[in-house]
Design a protein around this motif. Structure first.
Motif, short mmCIF file in Angstrom:
data_model
loop_
_atom_site.label_atom_id
_atom_site.label_comp_id
_atom_site.label_asym_id
_atom_site.label_seq_id
_atom_site.Cartn_x
_atom_site.Cartn_y
_atom_site.Cartn_z
N VAL A 330 0.84 -1.13 0.03
CA VAL A 330 0.12 -0.10 -0.03
C VAL A 330 1.00 1.33 -0.16
N ASP A 331 1.90 1.17 0.79
CA ASP A 331 2.81 2.42 0.77
C ASP A 331 3.73 2.35 -0.48
N ASN A 366 -7.47 1.94 4.90
CA ASN A 366 -7.09 1.18 3.70
C ASN A 366 -8.12 0.33 3.05
N ALA A 367 -8.96 -0.31 3.95
CA ALA A 367 -10.22 -1.05 3.43
C ALA A 367 -11.14 -0.30 2.81
N GLY A 368 -11.48 0.99 3.15
CA GLY A 368 -12.37 1.77 2.85
C GLY A 368 -12.08 2.80 1.92
N MET A 380 -5.99 -7.02 -0.63
CA MET A 380 -5.82 -8.09 -0.08
C MET A 380 -4.92 -7.87 1.18
N PRO A 381 -5.67 -7.41 2.23
CA PRO A 381 -4.97 -7.25 3.60
C PRO A 381 -4.37 -8.72 4.17
N MET A 382 -3.10 -8.53 4.55
CA MET A 382 -2.30 -9.69 5.02
C MET A 382 -2.44 -9.82 6.37
N TRP A 383 -2.99 -11.20 6.75
CA TRP A 383 -3.10 -11.55 8.12
C TRP A 383 -2.44 -12.95 8.43
N MET A 384 -1.33 -12.68 9.09
CA MET A 384 -0.27 -13.50 9.41
C MET A 384 -0.06 -13.44 10.99
N PRO A 385 0.20 -14.70 11.72
CA PRO A 385 0.74 -14.50 12.97
C PRO A 385 2.13 -14.04 12.85
N ALA A 402 -12.38 -2.99 12.31
CA ALA A 402 -12.02 -1.77 11.39
C ALA A 402 -12.05 -2.17 10.03
N LEU A 403 -11.66 -3.44 9.66
CA LEU A 403 -11.84 -4.02 8.32
C LEU A 403 -13.28 -3.97 7.79
N ARG A 404 -13.83 -4.60 8.66
CA ARG A 404 -15.28 -4.57 8.39
C ARG A 404 -15.78 -3.11 7.91
N GLU A 405 -15.57 -2.23 8.90
CA GLU A 405 -16.25 -0.85 8.74
C GLU A 405 -15.54 -0.24 7.52
N GLY A 406 -14.38 -0.69 7.31
CA GLY A 406 -13.93 0.11 5.88
C GLY A 406 -14.54 -0.74 4.59
#
Length: 476
Positions: A330-331, A366-368, A380-385, A402-406
């Motif tokens: 994104v950046d 970013n999602a909004g 495609m937000p990255m969701w990793m431990p 916050a993702l859902r609200e975006g």
């Protein structure tokens, strides 16, 4: 004698008639009073100090105890509050009952969780004392819910008995939100074939996918050996995740594919009912370019869509001739140029990614509206431990809220754009001024510096989008 008999018969007939009429009258149903509407009793906390706040903002130290939120049918929205007690209490359970208005939003559509940092935990054994504890409430408005105000109460129990309550009020807008025009896929290697802390049991994986779907995602990346990808795709379909799905089986540090491997996965995808897939040839930096290009060549021969996740613009340029889509960070200068008004797009499918485990604010933006401003197809937000102790399998987090609200921010814009397009198609001079005023508002809002946009700004923005959508539709 004849008179006596005739008189007796007459009297007997009259008696029978009277008895018959009395019996009929007894069987006639009584007029039942109309059922009274369920009354909502006024609720005021008596034991606890309750302060309502706004999601994604610090809850004030004092203020109203009533929770209020405004939603559309088919929308999930949050509210928050703090609770404290003058004496220590343990084993407290916090639940919400039905919300009553023009119809009913049942208690199954309202969840109450305890906020611990960014984690949202069950609220069934909470300790309360003089330190405020923050709670997070999610209300899901079913599709056919009538517009209007719905009232109810959040109740506090101890030892099986209710000892306090605070009111909640939900205003349902007379507007149905449509799905976002943007693509949302969660980028992860978590699943039954994951390694280390990415490994999930079948049940945990199913729960993970259902949670992702509830956030508004249409796809979750699958990463498994080709022989097991079908299992993951079936699990995705079972959770309703049948949109564009990233396949990471041949991404960075994964084996080189064969054409037969790819064809087997495509067969499994179609059988599962997943609409489309992009096969990722790498999550690359400059050192992985050659390997990614070789994988892309094989994937192309298999006749599938090929994409790459990149960390810098230089890698994107080198891979551009080999792939159909690029997932940018994104950046990156390219993405930021688009977000800030640039229009020099490529002819590729394009998304962006970021680490969604870092910042609540970044996730919402970013999602909004950031995604909308970029003009890219989706994100495609990255969701990793982050490490072995990081329990990323749970999406019960303010980060995910916050993702859902975006996602919902873009649903409001998409709903407005649909109404706008339909009215423009009428080509009536009488509509031009109103159309222009709504477009001017949207342009001005989206032109604001993203780092200055607040949750309050976004609440006002949604209200305007809803107002415009309803008025545009009314002019059709």
């Amino acid at each position: 004698m004849y008179r006596i008999c005739r008189l007796s018969l007459t009297v007997f007939a009259l008696i029978c008639l009277a008895v018959s009429l009395g019996h009929c009258a007894a069987r006639k149903p009584a007029n039942k009073p109309a059922p009274a509407k369920a009354a909502v009793v006024s609720v005021t906390p008596r034991v606890l100090t309750i302060v309502a706040g706004q999601p994604f903002e610090a809850v004030p130290s004092s203020g109203t105890h009533k929770l209020s939120l405004t939603l559309c049918p088919e929308e999930i929205g949050p509210a928050t509050f703090t609770a404290r007690s003058g004496k220590s209490l343990s084993g407290v359970s916090v639940v919400c009952g039905d919300l009553v208005g023009p119809g009913r939003i049942t208690k199954q559509n309202v969840s109450v969780r305890l906020a611990l940092g960014d984690d949202l935990m069950p609220s069934d054994a909470v300790s309360l004392d003089s330190t405020p504890r923050q709670f997070w409430v999610d209300v899901s408005v079913p599709r056919d819910t009538k517009a209007g105000v719905y009232k109810g109460a959040i109740a506090f129990f101890s030892g099986g008995k209710q000892f306090d309550a605070t009111p909640i009020e939900v205003t349902v807008r007379p507007l149905r939100l449509i799905g976002s025009s943007k693509q949302y896929a969660l980028y992860t290697t978590m699943g039954p074939s994951g390694e280390g802390s990415c490994a999930l049991s079948g049940d945990a994986y199913s729960a993970f996918l259902r949670s992702a779907a509830a956030l508004g995602f249409r796809g979750v990346a699958v990463c498994a050996d080709p022989s097991r990808v079908g299992e993951s795709l079936n699990a995705c379909a079972g959770a309703g995740l049948v949109g564009m799905t990233p396949v990471l089986s041949f991404a960075s540090k994964c084996p080189v594919p064969s054409v037969d491997d790819v064809k087997a996965i495509e067969s499994a995808r179609r059988a599962a009912g997943v609409s489309s897939a992009f096969y990722f040839c790498g999550c690359v930096d400059n050192q992985d370019i050659q390997a990614a290009q070789e994988k892309a060549s094989i994937l192309k021969r298999a006749g599938v869509q090929v994409a790459a996740t990149v960390a810098d613009d230089d890698s994107a340029q080198k891979l551009m001739p080999s792939v159909d889509g690029i997932n940018y960070k994104v950046d990156s200068p390219y993405v930021q140029g688009l977000v800030n008004g640039g229009t020099n797009r490529t002819n590729k499918w394009e998304w962006y990614w970021w680490n969604a485990r870092e910042s609540v604010r970044a996730n919402r933006i970013n999602a909004g509206i950031g995604l909308w401003r970029s003009g890219l197809y989706g994100c495609m937000p990255m969701w990793m431990p982050s490490d072995a102790a990081d329990h990323a399998e749970s999406l019960d987090s303010v980060l995910c809220e916050a993702l859902r609200e975006g996602v919902n921010d873009t649903r409001y814009i998409t709903t407005y754009m649909k109404a706008l397009r339909e009215l423009k198609d009428k080509k009536r001079a009488s509509d031009k001024d109103y159309i222009a005023s709504t477009e001017a508002y949207l342009s001005a809002f989206l032109a604001k510096p993203l780092d200055s946009v607040t949750p309050a700004d976004l609440r006002g923005f949604r209200a305007k989008m809803a107002e415009f959508s309803a008025k545009l539709a009314a002019r059709l």
